[in-house]
Design a protein around this motif. Structure first.
Motif, PDB file in Angstrom:
ATOM      1  N   ASN A 158      75.274 150.426  90.225  1.00 64.47           N
ATOM      2  CA  ASN A 158      75.018 149.000  90.313  1.00 64.47           C
ATOM      3  C   ASN A 158      76.156 148.280  91.003  1.00 64.47           C
ATOM      4  OD1 ASN A 158      72.404 148.466  89.095  1.00 64.47           O
ATOM      5  ND2 ASN A 158      73.312 149.130  87.152  1.00 64.47           N
ATOM      6  N   PHE A 160      78.684 144.906  91.411  1.00 66.51           N
ATOM      7  CA  PHE A 160      79.343 143.873  90.620  1.00 66.51           C
ATOM      8  C   PHE A 160      80.249 143.051  91.528  1.00 66.51           C
ATOM      9  CE2 PHE A 160      78.241 147.230  87.746  1.00 66.51           C
ATOM     10  CZ  PHE A 160      78.035 146.651  86.494  1.00 66.51           C
ATOM     11  N   HIS A 169      83.702 139.501  85.471  1.00 61.48           N
ATOM     12  CA  HIS A 169      82.852 140.426  86.205  1.00 61.48           C
ATOM     13  C   HIS A 169      81.409 139.924  86.171  1.00 61.48           C
ATOM     14  CE1 HIS A 169      85.879 143.784  86.278  1.00 61.48           C
ATOM     15  NE2 HIS A 169      86.330 143.093  85.231  1.00 61.48           N
ATOM     16  N   THR A 170      80.774 139.847  87.339  1.00 61.36           N
ATOM     17  CA  THR A 170      79.377 139.441  87.417  1.00 61.36           C
ATOM     18  C   THR A 170      78.547 140.604  87.938  1.00 61.36           C
ATOM     19  OG1 THR A 170      79.992 137.142  87.888  1.00 61.36           O
ATOM     20  CG2 THR A 170      77.741 137.819  88.438  1.00 61.36           C
ATOM     21  N   GLN A 171      77.518 140.989  87.197  1.00 62.82           N
ATOM     22  CA  GLN A 171      76.666 142.105  87.608  1.00 62.82           C
ATOM     23  C   GLN A 171      75.567 141.599  88.535  1.00 62.82           C
ATOM     24  OE1 GLN A 171      75.565 144.695  84.415  1.00 62.82           O
ATOM     25  NE2 GLN A 171      74.207 145.967  85.684  1.00 62.82           N
ATOM     26  N   THR A 174      70.827 145.528  88.274  1.00 64.65           N
ATOM     27  CA  THR A 174      70.737 146.082  86.915  1.00 64.65           C
ATOM     28  C   THR A 174      69.903 147.354  86.832  1.00 64.65           C
ATOM     29  OG1 THR A 174      68.823 144.675  86.457  1.00 64.65           O
ATOM     30  CG2 THR A 174      70.993 143.800  85.852  1.00 64.65           C
TER      31      THR A 174
END
Length: 723
Positions: A158, A160, A169-171, A174
């Motif tokens: 994934n 980030f 941290h932003t994903q 998913t």
């Protein structure tokens, strides 16, 4: 007294002779006794006329990133020393942000495949002198945004984004899942054959990410047993599309950091395709992508609008065989772009408008451009490397973007490679030849004049002088078919033209490759010199299909891998057999990977020419190899069954007459050990005697610990006994 002096002179001459005849040993080769000095992780800055080098201090057992001035070569400062940061146990690699006030440092790297790895990553702030780790996990391909405030990276398939200031941290995705979905990182076959891992890119305003998504759910799996000294073996399982089999389904996506929304680019007009490159242009709203059809004979350069994900074809290239993907796409300030292509029969530099209209073919001639270094907006000059001074040599040149004023900037014949300063006033040239160890010099970009020597390998040359090594002679062999092939020859130092010598031929022969090159010794070269010290003549011939002599020479093997290449090695061996000093009944051949495929084929199909062959990690049938590489040159097995089968050594085992040594590693994720196992079974059923060696848990390189020493000892003993 006179007698005393005569005796002393004789003793001195005897002593010098003994020193001069010192023999190379395999232990010396594989413990690094002949390793060269260089400039590790040389990195030219872009904001200042400076460069950095990664150094190691043996006294403190620490590593430093040192900063130097291009104009004076003087050291300005040490940017970071690992001894000041106990958490940083070494530096594996590093990169700067655009402002060059922060450094991204990799440590504790863990290899995945040939290019890919995970690592602990740290951000070092040059002004604050602080070191911050990006999270707790090992991650892949972290990359600064152009504004330096964010870092995009991949973790467990994934994507980030890490905020440098808030440390949040932003994903982005998913759905990543092992052996199913990969976001922003290439799958095995892309990594191996398109030679890139990071499948995402930042736009110029740092508010959008373009990325490729791989759905490999339907790609067949390959498994390898891993022994590792355990009571029960484990299995490594990964997706590997073989020739003619299902590839990953790829899609192109745009993520907007402002809206946190992802758009999918509509590529439905393409069927069974590859996205071989993606790169944002200088327009923050325009992403470029290179899209290839499965046959790889049609390439579209797409410009994609970041606002609505619409696309247009800006440039199209086709070829009756295949189109090579370029890494030299460079966008200039006006968004016109530099492109390299071999569409006129040789690889050259082209300048296009931002709409894709040809402005100028910048270079032309019956020679190849081999590296593109950059464009200087101030002088309007392009800097590049080419083989204009002979296909075995490399030189650095400058030329106006209008195609005028070409100038050769390097004067020594051999292999020259440049690292330019950001203002293009200077370049650091690394030079070597078959007789000269690598030397690094500072040169002016205007005329190429040498300003100062930076690094030399005089100490190594002095050390090697004790061995009285044979030289590598370059020549051209003309076969009975009239084909001229670049060749090098290593003869014993005490060569006697009236003697008959056994010959070992070495080659690789893969499409676009080159082994006959005027550059400094490889590890294999020292082995060949060791064999020459034991009475062998070693020869290397680059046959048809190899590179840097034009598209016609390279692409004539299309749909027939192993046909013309094998003919050329057999024909070259026949020519060698006519030389007065060659024992034509004692000719052997050695190769690794594609070279192993060739060595096997040559021994089987040239049974009356070759006495002995060593094949390491060979492809034995292209049906067993990956889709991207194999189909580029062969199309699919369904379309070209005869091309696959007629030239595969596994189908010629019944012709074996000579001595054959087959070697493979069980953990070879590239050329699977399946190739050798199937060959072994075919040889057994043909009732042929041969030798073989299997290396547990070793990959395509077959190395680690004493492995190379043991392997090369085995191969040496085999040649001494069988050739």
């Amino acid at each position: 007294m006179k007698y005393f002096y005569k005796t002393l002179v004789l003793l001195l001459l005897t002593s010098l002779s003994t020193v001069a005849q010192k023999s190379i040993t395999l232990d010396e080769i594989w413990t690094g006794a002949f390793r060269t000095q260089g400039m590790d992780e040389l990195n030219a800055l872009t904001t200042k006329n400076q460069y950095t080098v990664l150094n190691y201090n043996a006294n403190t057992r620490s590593m430093q990133i040192d900063l130097f001035d291009y104009a004076t070569l003087g050291k300005i400062s040490t940017l970071i020393d690992t001894k000041d940061f106990p958490v940083l146990r070494g530096i594996d690699s590093y990169s700067f942000n655009a402002k060059e006030d922060k450094i991204l440092i990799a440590n504790n790297s863990e290899q995945i495949f040939r290019h890919s790895f995970t690592a602990d990553y740290f951000i070092y702030d040059l002004s604050l002198k602080t070191l911050t780790k990006i999270g707790e996990n090992k991650i892949q391909e972290p990359t600064f945004s152009p504004d330096g405030f964010k870092v995009a990276y991949a973790f467990q398939n994934n994507l980030f984004v890490y905020d440098v200031q808030s440390k949040a941290h932003t994903q982005i995705t998913t759905d990543g899942k092992k052996n199913a979905i990969i976001n922003g990182i290439t799958d095995w076959v892309y990594e191996e054959e398109f030679a890139f891992v990071r499948a995402f890119d930042w736009n110029k305003s740092s508010d959008k990410l373009g990325f490729i998504r791989f759905d490999e759910s339907e790609v067949p799996e390959f498994s390898m047993d891993v022994y590792a000294g355990g009571l029960y073996p484990s299995q490594a399982v990964f997706k590997y599309p073989k020739a003619g089999e299902k590839n990953a389904t790829v899609s192109l996506h745009l993520f907007d950091l402002k809206t946190s929304k992802t758009q999918k680019v509509d590529l439905s007009n393409y069927n069974d395709f590859y996205i071989a490159r993606l790169q944002w242009t200088n327009d923050a709203n325009v992403l470029s992508a290179q899209v290839l059809n499965r046959h790889q004979n049609n390439l579209d350069l797409l410009f994609i609008d970041g606002a609505n994900a619409s696309k247009k074809v800006v440039l199209n290239e086709t070829d009756k065989a295949y189109v090579d993907v370029t890494d030299n796409l460079t966008f200039l300030k006006d968004n016109s772009f530099i492109w390299t292509s071999e569409k006129d029969g040789y690889n050259h530099i082209y300048h296009y408008t931002k709409e894709g209209k040809l402005k100028k073919q910048v270079t032309n001639g019956n020679w190849e451009v081999t590296a593109y270094y950059g464009y200087d907006e101030k002088s309007k000059k392009i800097f590049y490397q080419s083989v204009e001074n002979g296909s075995i040599n490399r030189d650095v040149y400058s030329i106006g973007i209008d195609g005028k004023g070409k100038k050769r900037l390097t004067s020594l014949t051999g292999t020259n490679n440049a690292t330019f300063s950001p203002n293009f006033e200077y370049f650091i040239n690394s030079y070597s030849s078959a007789s000269k160890a690598p030397i690094y010099t500072l040169n002016t970009s205007k005329k190429g004049e040498v300003v100062k020597e930076i690094v030399s390998n005089t100490a190594l040359e002095n050390k090697l002088s004790q061995y009285d090594l044979p030289s590598k002679e370059f020549t051209v062999i003309k076969t009975e078919k009239g084909i001229e092939l670049n060749t090098w020859v290593i003869k014993p130092k005490n060569f006697d033209v009236d003697k008959k010598y056994p010959v070992l031929m070495y080659q690789y022969s893969g499409p676009g490759s080159q082994e006959v090159a005027n550059k400094w010794n490889s590890y294999n070269d020292y082995w060949f010199m060791m064999l020459a010290q034991q009475g062998y003549v070693v020869v290397c011939v680059d046959g048809r299909g190899t590179g840097f002599k034009g598209a016609t020479f390279k692409k004539c093997t299309y749909k027939e891998l192993g046909k013309y290449e094998v003919e050329d090695q057999i024909d070259a061996a026949k020519v060698l057999g006519t030389y007065s000093y060659v024992d034509k009944d004692r000719v052997g051949i050695f190769g690794w990977s594609f070279g192993g495929f060739m060595a096997s084929n040559c021994l089987f199909q040239g049974a009356d020419v070759f006495k002995t062959a060593i094949a390491v990690a060979p492809v034995t049938s292209w049906r067993y190899y990956d889709s991207v590489y194999t189909e580029r040159y062969m199309q699919t097995p369904q379309e070209n069954a005869s091309g696959y089968d007629n030239n595969s050594p596994i189908n010629h085992v019944n012709k074996l007459k000579g001595n054959f040594l087959l070697v493979h590693g069980t953990a070879d994720d590239n050329v699977h050990v399946q190739n050798s196992m199937e060959m072994i079974e075919a040889l057994i059923q043909a009732n042929k005697q041969f030798d073989w060696a299997i290396y547990p848990d070793k990959n395509h390189g077959i190395y680690g610990g004493k492995t190379r020493l043991q392997l090369y000892t085995k191969m040496t003993n085999f040649l001494l006994e069988k050739l």
